[in-house]
Design an enzyme around this catalytic site. Structure first.
Site, mmCIF file in Angstrom:
data_model
loop_
_atom_site.group_PDB
_atom_site.id
_atom_site.type_symbol
_atom_site.label_atom_id
_atom_site.label_comp_id
_atom_site.label_asym_id
_atom_site.label_seq_id
_atom_site.Cartn_x
_atom_site.Cartn_y
_atom_site.Cartn_z
ATOM 1 N N ALA A 34 1.072 -1.432 0.101
ATOM 2 C CA ALA A 34 0.036 -0.329 0.006
ATOM 3 C C ALA A 34 0.807 0.833 0.258
ATOM 4 C CB ALA A 34 -1.188 0.225 1.612
ATOM 5 N N SER A 82 3.224 -7.819 -16.477
ATOM 6 C CA SER A 82 2.541 -8.373 -15.062
ATOM 7 C C SER A 82 1.367 -7.697 -15.064
ATOM 8 C CB SER A 82 3.535 -6.774 -14.393
ATOM 9 O OG SER A 82 3.252 -6.344 -13.282
ATOM 10 N N LEU A 83 0.380 -7.622 -13.943
ATOM 11 C CA LEU A 83 -1.217 -7.353 -13.619
ATOM 12 C C LEU A 83 -1.485 -5.813 -13.255
ATOM 13 C CD1 LEU A 83 -1.939 -10.440 -12.472
ATOM 14 C CD2 LEU A 83 -2.756 -10.230 -14.376
ATOM 15 N N GLU A 115 -8.860 -16.926 -10.391
ATOM 16 C CA GLU A 115 -8.090 -18.017 -9.512
ATOM 17 C C GLU A 115 -8.284 -17.003 -9.114
ATOM 18 O OE1 GLU A 115 -5.240 -19.570 -12.811
ATOM 19 O OE2 GLU A 115 -6.240 -18.295 -13.636
ATOM 20 N N LYS A 117 -4.605 -15.255 -6.689
ATOM 21 C CA LYS A 117 -2.831 -14.763 -7.033
ATOM 22 C C LYS A 117 -2.157 -14.707 -5.647
ATOM 23 C CE LYS A 117 -1.403 -10.088 -8.300
ATOM 24 N NZ LYS A 117 -0.343 -10.623 -7.408
ATOM 25 N N ARG A 138 11.420 -14.205 -13.132
ATOM 26 C CA ARG A 138 10.687 -12.710 -14.791
ATOM 27 C C ARG A 138 11.752 -12.143 -14.959
ATOM 28 N NH1 ARG A 138 6.114 -9.535 -12.615
ATOM 29 N NH2 ARG A 138 6.994 -9.544 -10.843
#
Ligand code: IVH
Length: 668
Positions: A34, A82-83, A115, A117, A138
């Site tokens: 955060a 990435s997401l 699904e 994470k 990655r």
């Protein structure tokens, strides 16, 4: 018009890079997701307001970390993505709208999958004709680290695909992780902050025998495209399952957002029962030809999104504000809390990060506060909910002197960090350095973590590094300490024995010298010809300064810090004592004989076809030594763009000069 906040922007970039490095390369984040997002939002805001002034800065284009130099690099055949995150239903509606607009579909009649994470590490598994050929991290999405040897030891990862007709080549992507239960069993020495760090640390071992002993699990969640793929993501994963590849037991199809949100609520409710840490759900457009059409924006696919769970928080009271002195003397304020259960974990301390944070949030002893425990970091305080009004204490300020060693506390102007100046006399700093010495990125002695170091130091059983290797002699005392016995003591002595052979660069890193991280330690080690010259330097019989100054990549700040460290008598004594107990060695890199074997090379200017690090590695593999300052003894100067003074000097000295193309031809 607002003025471009150049100083603030530079600081932000530095800050983000610092946290990126901790998260991706050192597996040891200091701030929560955060808080990281707050930095990123601020960065994006400034970029949007001042596109011209900030166009040089693209730190966010790079996904994740960069491949470290400890493993060989691997170019992913297709980029690892990435997401984007969705925090609310609005975000989800937006996600869906963008998709239907892009596909020019008025009605939304396509399927999604859902699904969990998983909070682990993503890997790329390359199978050639059904056989596992390569496994890589990655990295930055384009280039990762080759960790095949380590991944081979993971039972969940099939070495051979169970199918008669495997694709000629396929990239299977997924997450490597450790379950919460296994983490508790593994982490008795508190070496790791959380399961994700434990998985990362286990995977990035240079010795695959160590990885083999760690309870790593694997679940697939994607693939690079291949010729025989099915028409939907779901069907493709089911086929993978039939090939022996683990997929998520929670993989589901959904017809619309409403169904996805229903799944989200269900999973969120049983989050604590799921054996591994998850921080949300990932939704993907199921139809693969739609996925293809939708493509990628920036670093994330348009066809997928991560719907994040809120992090777990609870309210409690601050009993006391204290400070903690780190191994470099950094003074960090901590809140001692009335113990509280947050998502199944008992929390009694929270970091306050720094003194500015205390002032900004106006946090004082006796206040009621909201504490956040994100799966990935030390708990911290989100906000004050009700102030201690009765006798509200003054704002907590850094002390004038260190509560442990009484040395003056100084403000380091370079870093806005408050520090204890008693570097070599402060018990807290000494303990911090001992903890670092045995930590997992350093000697990594199993069963010897923070808890045990505190105990042994406080009982006077260890004072400096060498004492760790003399613990055997303290058997009678230790086996009688509560919680210890012959078995645990023998295990500890065994674990220490196993770590007596130490590579020189690791040894230098383990000493915890300021500014000397893993990469600088390697560079410093490379300046010593052999172990004998390292020891003779600490005996005061030889000098290393000019060799350090001539080591490509070593900056003056690092050199000064190392020289200062080694000029202190007690450090010298400590190191010499230590070298009598351990077996130092220098790892020879496998070199091939070439035209440049034994030659001294300098790279200058910006190279266009490769990074400086890659050019250097290549030159070293070919047996050359890469140096930084030019002299008559330099053999070759390789010039990139904007080569300045070195080129001029090379011409004066008659040093052979090559451009990048000529160097490439020679090297290849
Ligand atoms: S999909 C589509 N599915 O999250 C490209 N990623 O923030 C991205 N992750 O690097 C991968 N669980 O390591 C996908 N079920 C899941 C995942 C998942 C965890 C990780 C993955 C990725 C990161 C992106």
């Amino acid at each position: 018009m607002e003025k471009f906040p150049i100083k603030k922007f530079k600081e932000l970039v530095k800050n983000i890079q610092y946290h990126n490095n901790l998260y991706y390369n050192n597996d040891s984040p200091e701030i929560s997701d955060a808080d990281y997002d707050i930095l990123i939002n601020e960065y994006n805001k400034i970029k949007k307001l001042f596109p011209e002034e900030t166009k040089q800065s693209d730190i966010l284009e790079k996904i994740g970390g960069s491949a470290s130099e400890l493993f060989s690099k691997f170019n992913h055949p297709t980029r690892m993505l990435s997401l984007d995150n969705a925090m609310s239903e609005d975000d989800l509606n937006n996600f869906q709208k963008k998709i239907s607009n892009f596909l020019n579909k008025k009605s939304i009649d396509f399927e999604f999958t859902s699904e969990p994470k998983i909070d682990g590490l993503s890997v790329n598994l390359i199978y050639k004709n059904g056989k596992l050929a390569t496994a890589a991290t990655r990295g930055d999405g384009q280039v990762g680290e080759n960790i095949t040897e380590n991944v081979i030891t993971i039972k969940d990862v099939p070495k051979l695909l169970r199918t008669k007709y495997p694709p000629v080549s396929i990239e299977i992507r997924g997450e490597i992780f450790i379950t919460k239960n296994d983490f508790m069993k593994l982490n008795t020495d508190n070496k790791f902050a959380n399961p994700r760090n434990a998985a990362a640390g286990s995977l990035r071992q240079l010795d695959s025998k160590v990885t083999a002993k760690r309870p790593l699990k694997f679940i697939a969640h994607g693939f690079g495209s291949f010729t025989e793929e099915k028409s939907s993501y779901y069907d493709q994963l089911i086929e993978f399952k039939s090939w022996g590849i683990p997929i998520s037991p929670f993989l589901k199809k959904a017809k619309n957002l409403k169904d996805l949100i229903k799944i989200y609520d269900e999973v969120n409710k049983k989050r604590a029962e799921i054996p591994y840490d998850i921080d949300g759900l990932v939704y993907k457009v199921n139809n693969l030809s739609f996925q293809n059409r939708l493509g990628i924006v920036g670093k994330s696919p348009r066809w997928a999104i991560a719907h994040k769970f809120a992090s777990e928080t609870a309210q409690t009271e601050i009993k006391k504000i204290d400070i903690q002195i780190g191994r470099t003397g950094s003074v960090t304020p901590v809140a001692r809390l009335k113990s509280i259960n947050i998502g199944g974990v008992l929390v009694s301390n929270a970091t306050l990060h720094n003194f500015e944070e205390i002032e900004k949030k106006d946090i004082r002893e006796g206040d009621s506060v909201i504490v956040e425990r994100a799966g990935d970091v030390i708990p911290h305080i989100l906000e004050v909910v009700s102030k201690n009004k009765k006798n509200r204490p003054n704002l907590f300020k850094p002390p004038k002197s260190c509560p442990i060693c009484k040395s003056p506390i100084v403000i380091d102007p370079d870093e806005v960090v408050v520090r204890c100046s008693g570097t070599y006399v402060c018990d807290a700093q000494k303990i911090g350095r001992l903890k670092h010495f045995v930590s997992r990125s350093a000697l990594d002695i199993e069963g010897l973590g923070d808890k045990q170091i505190n105990l042994f130091y406080n009982k006077g059983l260890i004072e400096d590094y060498a004492d760790i290797f003399d613990l055997e002699a303290k058997r009678d005392v230790i086996v009688n300490i509560e919680g210890w016995g012959t078995l645990s003591f023998n295990n500890l002595i065994n674990a220490i024995d196993q770590k007596k052979k130490i590579e020189l660069s690791k040894f230098i890193y383990s000493l915890g010298v300021r500014f000397v991280g893993q990469i600088n330690a390697k560079l410093i080690a490379s300046a010593f010809l052999n172990i004998k010259s390292f020891i003779s330097f600490f005996e005061g019989k030889s000098d290393i300064l000019s060799a350090l100054e001539n080591t490509d990549g070593l900056g003056p700040k690092v050199i000064q810090s190392f020289i200062e460290y080694s000029s202190i008598k007690s450090n010298k004594k400590q190191i010499l004592k230590l070298t009598q107990r351990v077996d130092l060695f220098i790892k020879k890199i496998d070199t091939v004989k070439s035209k440049i074997t034994g030659k001294k090379i300098i790279f200058t200017g910006t190279l266009s076809s490769m990074s400086r690090a890659e050019a250097k590695t290549k030159a070293e593999k070919l047996g050359a030594k890469v140096v930084s300052s030019i002299s008559k003894s330099t053999d070759i100067l390789v010039t990139g763009e904007n080569s300045g003074s070195k080129l001029k000097k090379a011409k004066e000295l008659g040093v052979r000069v090559m451009n990048e193309k000529e160097w490439s031809n020679l090297a290849n």
